[in-house]
Design a protein around this motif. Structure first.
Motif, PDB file in Angstrom:
ATOM      1  N   LYS A   1      22.222   6.749 -12.876  1.00 36.11           N
ATOM      2  CA  LYS A   1      21.719   5.395 -12.268  1.00 36.11           C
ATOM      3  C   LYS A   1      20.893   5.028 -13.310  1.00 36.11           C
ATOM      4  N   GLN A   2      20.655   3.888 -13.244  1.00 35.15           N
ATOM      5  CA  GLN A   2      19.542   3.178 -14.200  1.00 35.15           C
ATOM      6  C   GLN A   2      18.171   3.152 -13.370  1.00 35.15           C
ATOM      7  N   TYR A   3      17.291   3.202 -14.309  1.00 33.54           N
ATOM      8  CA  TYR A   3      15.822   3.149 -13.912  1.00 33.54           C
ATOM      9  C   TYR A   3      15.028   2.674 -14.836  1.00 33.54           C
ATOM     10  N   LEU A   4      14.230   1.542 -14.244  1.00 37.64           N
ATOM     11  CA  LEU A   4      13.307   0.735 -15.095  1.00 37.64           C
ATOM     12  C   LEU A   4      12.156   1.570 -15.362  1.00 37.64           C
ATOM     13  N   LEU A   5      11.960   1.449 -16.836  1.00 36.66           N
ATOM     14  CA  LEU A   5      10.736   2.281 -17.403  1.00 36.66           C
ATOM     15  C   LEU A   5       9.407   1.527 -17.419  1.00 36.66           C
ATOM     16  N   LYS A   6       8.280   2.237 -16.674  1.00 34.93           N
ATOM     17  CA  LYS A   6       7.006   1.719 -16.584  1.00 34.93           C
ATOM     18  C   LYS A   6       6.216   2.380 -17.244  1.00 34.93           C
ATOM     19  N   VAL A   7       5.359   2.020 -18.494  1.00 35.69           N
ATOM     20  CA  VAL A   7       4.635   2.729 -19.193  1.00 35.69           C
ATOM     21  C   VAL A   7       2.989   2.281 -18.712  1.00 35.69           C
ATOM     22  N   ILE A   8       2.179   3.243 -18.191  1.00 38.10           N
ATOM     23  CA  ILE A   8       1.028   2.916 -17.797  1.00 38.10           C
ATOM     24  C   ILE A   8      -0.018   3.617 -18.556  1.00 38.10           C
ATOM     25  N   GLU A   9      -1.045   2.971 -19.062  1.00 41.15           N
ATOM     26  CA  GLU A   9      -2.070   3.410 -19.747  1.00 41.15           C
ATOM     27  C   GLU A   9      -3.318   3.825 -19.161  1.00 41.15           C
ATOM     28  N   ALA A  10      -3.504   5.155 -18.764  1.00 40.40           N
ATOM     29  CA  ALA A  10      -4.431   5.733 -18.017  1.00 40.40           C
ATOM     30  C   ALA A  10      -5.183   6.803 -18.631  1.00 40.40           C
ATOM     31  N   PRO A  11      -6.365   6.227 -19.478  1.00 43.68           N
ATOM     32  CA  PRO A  11      -7.148   7.467 -20.286  1.00 43.68           C
ATOM     33  C   PRO A  11      -7.549   8.711 -19.671  1.00 43.68           C
ATOM     34  N   LYS A  12      -7.918   8.479 -18.199  1.00 41.58           N
ATOM     35  CA  LYS A  12      -8.410   9.802 -17.598  1.00 41.58           C
ATOM     36  C   LYS A  12      -7.398  10.489 -16.871  1.00 41.58           C
ATOM     37  N   GLN A  13      -6.276  10.097 -16.701  1.00 37.35           N
ATOM     38  CA  GLN A  13      -5.005  10.721 -15.749  1.00 37.35           C
ATOM     39  C   GLN A  13      -4.240  11.836 -16.994  1.00 37.35           C
ATOM     40  N   ILE A  14      -3.535  12.798 -16.220  1.00 36.10           N
ATOM     41  CA  ILE A  14      -2.777  13.396 -16.941  1.00 36.10           C
ATOM     42  C   ILE A  14      -1.539  12.913 -17.309  1.00 36.10           C
ATOM     43  N   GLN A  15      -1.239  13.088 -18.757  1.00 32.32           N
ATOM     44  CA  GLN A  15       0.007  12.385 -19.260  1.00 32.32           C
ATOM     45  C   GLN A  15       1.190  13.170 -18.854  1.00 32.32           C
ATOM     46  N   GLY A  16       2.267  12.227 -18.161  1.00 28.50           N
ATOM     47  CA  GLY A  16       3.372  12.829 -17.653  1.00 28.50           C
ATOM     48  C   GLY A  16       4.296  11.790 -17.092  1.00 28.50           C
ATOM     49  N   VAL A  17       5.466  12.219 -16.586  1.00 31.18           N
ATOM     50  CA  VAL A  17       6.420  11.299 -16.007  1.00 31.18           C
ATOM     51  C   VAL A  17       6.783  11.674 -14.748  1.00 31.18           C
ATOM     52  N   LYS A  18       6.809  10.449 -14.020  1.00 28.04           N
ATOM     53  CA  LYS A  18       7.013  10.619 -12.445  1.00 28.04           C
ATOM     54  C   LYS A  18       8.224   9.815 -12.221  1.00 28.04           C
ATOM     55  N   LEU A  19       9.182  10.075 -11.225  1.00 31.71           N
ATOM     56  CA  LEU A  19      10.322   9.227 -10.809  1.00 31.71           C
ATOM     57  C   LEU A  19       9.854   8.435  -9.524  1.00 31.71           C
ATOM     58  N   LEU A  20       9.472   7.339  -9.536  1.00 30.96           N
ATOM     59  CA  LEU A  20       8.956   7.038  -8.142  1.00 30.96           C
ATOM     60  C   LEU A  20       9.513   5.374  -7.782  1.00 30.96           C
ATOM     61  N   ARG A  21      10.201   5.421  -6.707  1.00 28.48           N
ATOM     62  CA  ARG A  21      10.589   3.804  -6.095  1.00 28.48           C
ATOM     63  C   ARG A  21      11.510   3.200  -7.176  1.00 28.48           C
ATOM     64  N   GLY A  22      12.420   3.987  -7.605  1.00 30.37           N
ATOM     65  CA  GLY A  22      13.294   3.476  -8.726  1.00 30.37           C
ATOM     66  C   GLY A  22      13.084   3.109 -10.053  1.00 30.37           C
ATOM     67  N   LYS A  23      11.780   3.697 -10.202  1.00 28.48           N
ATOM     68  CA  LYS A  23      11.264   3.453 -11.682  1.00 28.48           C
ATOM     69  C   LYS A  23      10.930   4.887 -12.180  1.00 28.48           C
ATOM     70  N   LEU A  24      11.027   4.731 -13.541  1.00 29.00           N
ATOM     71  CA  LEU A  24      10.292   5.956 -14.161  1.00 29.00           C
ATOM     72  C   LEU A  24       9.042   5.405 -14.981  1.00 29.00           C
ATOM     73  N   GLU A  25       8.049   6.059 -14.345  1.00 27.98           N
ATOM     74  CA  GLU A  25       6.586   6.084 -14.760  1.00 27.98           C
ATOM     75  C   GLU A  25       6.144   6.934 -15.598  1.00 27.98           C
ATOM     76  N   VAL A  26       5.621   6.613 -16.738  1.00 31.12           N
ATOM     77  CA  VAL A  26       5.121   7.371 -17.835  1.00 31.12           C
ATOM     78  C   VAL A  26       3.486   7.007 -17.865  1.00 31.12           C
ATOM     79  N   SER A  27       2.692   7.937 -17.772  1.00 28.00           N
ATOM     80  CA  SER A  27       1.526   7.862 -17.973  1.00 28.00           C
ATOM     81  C   SER A  27       1.264   8.477 -19.174  1.00 28.00           C
TER      82      SER A  27
END
Length: 250
Positions: A99-125
């Motif tokens: 399946k295809q998922y949209l990539l969402k890159v989130i810039e969050a200086p205080k969060q732990i860096q990582g990848v989550k599969l949420l609501r049809g998106k690949l979120e990379v912090s």
């Protein structure tokens, strides 16, 4: 299905119509039989031949498959036309289990860096937006998912592979030209990129390697065994090969 990148070999060529087709001739030590020809998604043509076969014999064998090679190259080139280099930015499409998922890159200086599969998106912090960092995090995420998924599918496929007495060792290794391999001592190696393909394609590759535990070559017995455990494996192979250019560049 073996080897990473073919580094050694001799280049030979022939003309099919007006097109000059260059291929790499590789020797198979202590081997006999036919010349094996493969065309890879990156449009490399490789001919694997017994080491005592002379160049003219190899060239003749490859020429006989000229039309097939030409058609394979044509199809792969069409796929590559629609394959653009990854930039690892929000809005890109990435595959996971077919399946295809949209990539969402989130810039969050205080969060732990990582990848989550949420609501049809690949979120990379990430702490700061960086193409290399996003790529690194995604690569690690895919490898982790591959290790987990392949282990489960191997267990499932072993229920069909009645000829396998013990669970074979499993290794995850990024490869440029192969989905998987089976070593002479029975270890199965799978490409983490394969986790981007549908589950049926993953099962096909695993069964292919499990069949090699019984038949080490692509003999008639090998394909007969393959057809027994997966009657429609040819269609699945075509499906996987058709996705190769996109998956391997994703």
């Amino acid at each position: 299905m073996s080897a990473l990148i073919y580094l050694e070999g001799r280049e030979l060529s022939f003309f099919y119509g007006d097109e000059r087709i260059v291929f790499l001739r590789l020797d198979r030590p202590k081997a006999s039989g036919k010349v094996q020809i493969k065309v890879y998604p990156d449009c490399r043509v490789v001919a694997s031949a017994p080491e005592d076969a002379d160049s003219e014999t190899v060239l003749s064998a490859v020429k006989k498959r000229g039309r097939w090679i030409y058609e394979q190259l044509r199809d792969f080139r069409k796929q590559l036309e629609f394959t653009t280099p990854r930039q690892y930015i929000s809005g890109e499409s990435h595959y996971y289990l077919g399946k295809q998922y949209l990539l969402k890159v989130i810039e969050a200086p205080k969060q732990i860096q990582g990848v989550k599969l949420l609501r049809g998106k690949l979120e990379v912090s990430v702490r700061t937006k960086s193409t290399e960092k996003v790529k690194e995090l995604l690569t690690d995420w895919y490898k982790a998912r591959a290790k987990e998924t392949f282990a489960k599918r191997l267990d499932a496929m072993l229920e069909q592979a009645l000829w396998v007495e013990a669970r074979p060792p499993l290794r995850i290794l990024t490869m440029q030209t192969q989905w998987g391999s089976c070593s002479s001592n029975g270890r199965i190696t799978l490409n983490p990129h394969l986790v981007k393909a549908p589950r049926e394609c993953i099962d096909y590759v695993i069964l292919h390697e499990l069949c090699h535990l019984a038949e080490h070559n692509h003999s008639k017995r090998f394909y007969r065994l393959m057809s027994q455990v997966m009657p429609h494996w040819q269609q699945t192979k075509v499906r996987l090969d058709g996705m190769a250019a996109v998956i391997l560049n994703a």
